[in-house]
Every structure is written in structure tokens, then in C-alpha cells.
Design a protein around this motif. Sequence first.
Motif, PDB file in Angstrom:
ATOM      1  N   UNK A 110       0.812  -1.217   0.000  1.00  0.00           N
ATOM      2  CA  UNK A 110       0.000   0.000   0.000  1.00  0.00           C
ATOM      3  C   UNK A 110       0.849   1.273   0.000  1.00  0.00           C
ATOM      4  N   UNK A 111       1.872   1.355   0.851  1.00  0.00           N
ATOM      5  CA  UNK A 111       2.610   2.607   1.012  1.00  0.00           C
ATOM      6  C   UNK A 111       3.897   2.690   0.194  1.00  0.00           C
ATOM      7  N   UNK A 112       4.436   1.553  -0.207  1.00  0.00           N
ATOM      8  CA  UNK A 112       5.695   1.568  -0.938  1.00  0.00           C
ATOM      9  C   UNK A 112       5.557   1.038  -2.357  1.00  0.00           C
ATOM     10  N   UNK A 113       4.351   0.784  -2.797  1.00  0.00           N
ATOM     11  CA  UNK A 113       4.045   0.355  -4.175  1.00  0.00           C
ATOM     12  C   UNK A 113       4.857  -0.877  -4.593  1.00  0.00           C
ATOM     13  N   UNK A 114       4.963  -1.832  -3.719  1.00  0.00           N
ATOM     14  CA  UNK A 114       5.658  -3.082  -4.034  1.00  0.00           C
ATOM     15  C   UNK A 114       4.632  -4.111  -4.494  1.00  0.00           C
ATOM     16  N   UNK A 115       5.062  -4.976  -5.416  1.00  0.00           N
ATOM     17  CA  UNK A 115       4.161  -6.064  -5.806  1.00  0.00           C
ATOM     18  C   UNK A 115       4.205  -7.152  -4.732  1.00  0.00           C
ATOM     19  N   UNK A 116       3.344  -8.133  -4.857  1.00  0.00           N
ATOM     20  CA  UNK A 116       3.185  -9.149  -3.801  1.00  0.00           C
ATOM     21  C   UNK A 116       4.484  -9.913  -3.534  1.00  0.00           C
ATOM     22  N   UNK A 117       5.192 -10.312  -4.598  1.00  0.00           N
ATOM     23  CA  UNK A 117       6.427 -11.077  -4.433  1.00  0.00           C
ATOM     24  C   UNK A 117       7.539 -10.251  -3.774  1.00  0.00           C
ATOM     25  N   UNK A 118       7.690  -9.026  -4.227  1.00  0.00           N
ATOM     26  CA  UNK A 118       8.733  -8.169  -3.661  1.00  0.00           C
ATOM     27  C   UNK A 118       8.423  -7.815  -2.201  1.00  0.00           C
ATOM     28  N   UNK A 119       7.150  -7.544  -1.913  1.00  0.00           N
ATOM     29  CA  UNK A 119       6.749  -7.246  -0.539  1.00  0.00           C
ATOM     30  C   UNK A 119       7.008  -8.456   0.369  1.00  0.00           C
ATOM     31  N   UNK A 120       6.732  -9.654  -0.133  1.00  0.00           N
ATOM     32  CA  UNK A 120       6.974 -10.874   0.657  1.00  0.00           C
ATOM     33  C   UNK A 120       8.475 -11.064   0.900  1.00  0.00           C
ATOM     34  N   UNK A 121       9.287 -10.796  -0.119  1.00  0.00           N
ATOM     35  CA  UNK A 121      10.742 -10.927   0.016  1.00  0.00           C
ATOM     36  C   UNK A 121      11.287  -9.940   1.057  1.00  0.00           C
ATOM     37  N   UNK A 122      10.826  -8.687   1.022  1.00  0.00           N
ATOM     38  CA  UNK A 122      11.270  -7.682   1.995  1.00  0.00           C
ATOM     39  C   UNK A 122      10.815  -8.069   3.400  1.00  0.00           C
ATOM     40  N   UNK A 123       9.569  -8.544   3.511  1.00  0.00           N
ATOM     41  CA  UNK A 123       9.031  -8.943   4.814  1.00  0.00           C
ATOM     42  C   UNK A 123       9.860 -10.086   5.407  1.00  0.00           C
ATOM     43  N   UNK A 124      10.252 -11.058   4.602  1.00  0.00           N
ATOM     44  CA  UNK A 124      11.068 -12.172   5.098  1.00  0.00           C
ATOM     45  C   UNK A 124      12.474 -11.700   5.494  1.00  0.00           C
ATOM     46  N   UNK A 125      12.997 -10.745   4.736  1.00  0.00           N
ATOM     47  CA  UNK A 125      14.302 -10.169   5.070  1.00  0.00           C
ATOM     48  C   UNK A 125      14.236  -9.468   6.440  1.00  0.00           C
ATOM     49  N   UNK A 126      13.177  -8.700   6.673  1.00  0.00           N
ATOM     50  CA  UNK A 126      12.975  -8.026   7.959  1.00  0.00           C
ATOM     51  C   UNK A 126      12.809  -9.062   9.066  1.00  0.00           C
ATOM     52  N   UNK A 127      12.069 -10.119   8.795  1.00  0.00           N
ATOM     53  CA  UNK A 127      11.814 -11.164   9.797  1.00  0.00           C
ATOM     54  C   UNK A 127      13.103 -11.882  10.195  1.00  0.00           C
TER      55      UNK A 127
END
Length: 167
Positions: A110-127
Motif C-alpha cells: 500500500x505505502x511503498x508500491x511493491x508487488x506481492x512477491x517483492x513485498x513478501x521478500x522484503x518482509x522475510x528479510x525483515x523477519x
Amino acid sequence: MARVTIFTRLWRYLTAPFLRRRRHASPAGLMPRDGTLSTDPTRPHIMTDIEQNFRRTKSMSDDDKRGDDDHATGIVVKTKPKTKKPSLYKVLMLNDDYTPMEFVVHVLEQFFSKNRDEAHRIMMHVHRRGVGICGVYTYEVAESKVTQVMDFARQHQHPLQCTLEKE
């Protein structure tokens, strides 16, 4: 006085210094009228470009003092200011044990205009690593994104933390 157009005055202004220099200089224009020599040791009798420009500007200012209006037109030279590129800032998302992974993916979309795959990759990196880069923006944009994410997380009662750091 005869009608003088702007082009005539401009022509006189542009050609007057060259005509004066030719008329007052010594043979072949090698030595200035006042007898000073060039400071260049390889060409002791030839005026340097700086001396010629100084003479040209000095002769133009002498015309103004005499009240000679025929050569009073000037050309305005506007310098273009160089703009400096703005500093960039990284928006960082910090890991916590309470915010759901799907909520983090939703925020990234929503706020960073990432697609689903890229958002999931960033989320896993943060995790896995504890911190991840959501995007790189100018200061004002990065600050507003951090504020939006923090407000959105508070509205949904999640302790998600987002910060910015200079790149």
C-alpha cells in the motif's frame, strides 16, 4: 538626432572596443598604449587575454563617464544557478514479534508500491535479519512514508516500527 534602432546601438557597442583598440595600439597591436609589457616571459611584447579584457572593460566604463549615450546599451548575461541533487534517505522497517507478516506485506504494497512477491521478500528479510529497506526517497517523502506507516500500524493496533536513515 537621427533615429537609432536598438540593432544599430548594439552594433556600435559590439564593434567599438575593437575599433578603439586598433586605432590606439602600437604597430600590429603588440604593445598596449601605456607602454606596459605582458607578464608572460615567452611573449614579452604581446598583450595577454586578461590585459585585453581589462582594457576593453576600462574603455567601456570611460565611455559611460563621458556621458556618451551612443554606446550605452548593454547585454544582460544571466547565469544559470546549479542545483544540487537532494540527499536520499532509506526507509527502514524494524522487526517485532507481534505484527503479523500479512500486515507487513499489506503495508509494503500500500505505502511503498511493491508487488506481492517483492513485498513478501522484503518482509522475510525483515523477519530474518531484524531490519529491511522498504525504499529510498528524498527526506520529505521518506519522512511522510514513515509517518503514514506508523499511523496506519497504530490504527490497527500493531507495534510496527519504521525509521529513516541517510543513505
